[in-house]
Design a protein around this motif. Sequence first.
Motif, mmCIF file in Angstrom:
data_model
loop_
_atom_site.group_PDB
_atom_site.id
_atom_site.type_symbol
_atom_site.label_atom_id
_atom_site.label_comp_id
_atom_site.label_asym_id
_atom_site.label_seq_id
_atom_site.Cartn_x
_atom_site.Cartn_y
_atom_site.Cartn_z
ATOM 1 N N ILE A 12 1.075 -1.481 0.062
ATOM 2 C CA ILE A 12 -0.135 -0.173 -0.478
ATOM 3 C C ILE A 12 1.139 1.199 0.357
ATOM 4 N N LEU A 13 1.683 1.346 0.763
ATOM 5 C CA LEU A 13 2.349 2.103 1.164
ATOM 6 C C LEU A 13 3.474 2.786 -0.093
ATOM 7 N N LYS A 14 4.078 1.989 -0.875
ATOM 8 C CA LYS A 14 5.141 1.511 -2.202
ATOM 9 C C LYS A 14 3.723 2.333 -2.854
ATOM 10 N N GLN A 15 2.958 2.757 -3.631
ATOM 11 C CA GLN A 15 2.155 3.461 -4.551
ATOM 12 C C GLN A 15 1.873 4.429 -4.697
ATOM 13 N N GLU A 16 3.659 4.986 -5.754
ATOM 14 C CA GLU A 16 3.954 5.740 -5.875
ATOM 15 C C GLU A 16 2.970 6.887 -6.599
ATOM 16 N N GLY A 17 2.112 6.034 -7.522
ATOM 17 C CA GLY A 17 0.778 6.983 -8.249
ATOM 18 C C GLY A 17 -0.306 7.263 -7.652
ATOM 19 N N ARG A 18 -0.035 7.789 -5.828
ATOM 20 C CA ARG A 18 -1.383 8.074 -5.698
ATOM 21 C C ARG A 18 -0.525 8.571 -3.972
ATOM 22 N N SER A 19 -1.313 10.041 -3.857
ATOM 23 C CA SER A 19 -0.938 10.863 -2.697
ATOM 24 C C SER A 19 -0.618 9.883 -1.435
ATOM 25 N N LEU A 24 -2.032 6.350 2.721
ATOM 26 C CA LEU A 24 -2.413 6.508 4.688
ATOM 27 C C LEU A 24 -4.011 6.269 5.009
ATOM 28 N N GLN A 25 -4.807 7.034 3.906
ATOM 29 C CA GLN A 25 -6.585 6.175 4.017
ATOM 30 C C GLN A 25 -6.315 4.817 3.789
ATOM 31 N N THR A 26 -5.704 4.459 2.884
ATOM 32 C CA THR A 26 -5.500 2.793 1.883
ATOM 33 C C THR A 26 -5.421 1.943 3.430
ATOM 34 N N LEU A 27 -4.144 2.767 4.218
ATOM 35 C CA LEU A 27 -3.537 1.318 5.044
ATOM 36 C C LEU A 27 -4.686 1.762 6.029
ATOM 37 N N CYS A 28 -5.382 2.277 6.586
ATOM 38 C CA CYS A 28 -6.438 2.511 7.511
ATOM 39 C C CYS A 28 -7.765 1.414 7.180
ATOM 40 N N GLU A 29 -8.199 1.323 5.961
ATOM 41 C CA GLU A 29 -9.246 0.872 5.377
ATOM 42 C C GLU A 29 -8.731 -1.462 5.550
ATOM 43 N N GLU A 136 2.217 -3.754 19.244
ATOM 44 C CA GLU A 136 2.847 -3.204 19.678
ATOM 45 C C GLU A 136 4.411 -2.657 18.395
ATOM 46 N N ARG A 137 4.674 -3.975 18.702
ATOM 47 C CA ARG A 137 5.165 -3.550 17.440
ATOM 48 C C ARG A 137 5.007 -3.974 15.948
ATOM 49 N N PHE A 138 4.089 -4.621 15.843
ATOM 50 C CA PHE A 138 3.579 -4.452 14.381
ATOM 51 C C PHE A 138 3.304 -3.130 13.989
ATOM 52 N N LEU A 139 2.805 -2.391 15.148
ATOM 53 C CA LEU A 139 1.997 -1.130 14.586
ATOM 54 C C LEU A 139 3.892 0.193 14.635
ATOM 55 N N GLU A 140 4.261 -0.265 15.294
ATOM 56 C CA GLU A 140 5.992 0.475 15.475
ATOM 57 C C GLU A 140 6.833 -0.056 14.396
ATOM 58 N N PHE A 141 6.136 -1.176 13.761
ATOM 59 C CA PHE A 141 6.414 -1.582 11.634
ATOM 60 C C PHE A 141 5.896 0.002 11.177
ATOM 61 N N VAL A 142 4.463 -0.153 11.175
ATOM 62 C CA VAL A 142 3.593 0.505 10.255
ATOM 63 C C VAL A 142 3.959 1.615 10.335
ATOM 64 N N ASN A 143 4.264 2.999 11.310
ATOM 65 C CA ASN A 143 5.062 4.127 11.323
ATOM 66 C C ASN A 143 5.728 3.899 10.939
ATOM 67 N N THR A 144 7.426 3.157 11.051
ATOM 68 C CA THR A 144 8.146 3.502 10.339
ATOM 69 C C THR A 144 8.136 2.929 8.618
ATOM 70 N N GLU A 145 7.694 2.119 8.030
ATOM 71 C CA GLU A 145 7.450 2.225 6.599
ATOM 72 C C GLU A 145 7.109 3.541 6.406
ATOM 73 N N VAL A 146 5.546 4.022 7.225
ATOM 74 C CA VAL A 146 4.407 5.500 6.972
ATOM 75 C C VAL A 146 6.133 6.000 7.208
ATOM 76 N N ALA A 147 6.789 6.469 7.838
ATOM 77 C CA ALA A 147 7.961 7.883 7.731
ATOM 78 C C ALA A 147 8.573 7.979 6.996
ATOM 79 N N LYS A 148 8.870 6.666 5.839
ATOM 80 C CA LYS A 148 10.035 6.518 4.494
ATOM 81 C C LYS A 148 9.095 7.220 3.457
#
Length: 150
Positions: A12-19, A24-29, A136-148
């Motif tokens: 989801i986060l690597k879809q560079e054609g999307r804002s 982030l919306q798709t990730l939440c869903e 906790e560990r999973f959501l830390e991973f999610v945030n690390t990926e989002v930060a990129k």
Amino acid sequence: MLEGLKSGVETILKQEGRSVDERLQTLCEYLKAEVSYYDWVGFYFRNGEKEELKLGPYAGAPTDHTIIPFGKGICGQVAVSNANFVVPDVTAQDNYIACSLTVKSEIVIPLFVEGKNIGQIDIDSETPDPFTEEDERFLEFVNTEVAKIL
């Protein structure tokens, strides 16, 4: 179980054609759909230089809490502490801001970019005490990926 969702998060986060907001919306869903006890999933971000958080993309029931001052509620506390906050029972928290009467528990994980706390992922659950160290560990991973992508 959560380990198996990591590749979906990355895709989801690597879809560079999307804002960024669309991703982030798709990730939440995705997280809300895939984890049975994630009933509301959203991001709050620091509102410019103000000492407050502003609601970003989210999935779940609408919330009136679009702006949260630092120090207020669980999200506001995480903005100040820079630490994960797991709340097994929201009724036991003096500083809890109720979004919905059905919410029983909450987890908030800070989001860092270049060492600076710029926001957080916030998850509400209608299940009492469902969050574990795996969340906790999973959501830390999610945030690390989002930060990129920020």
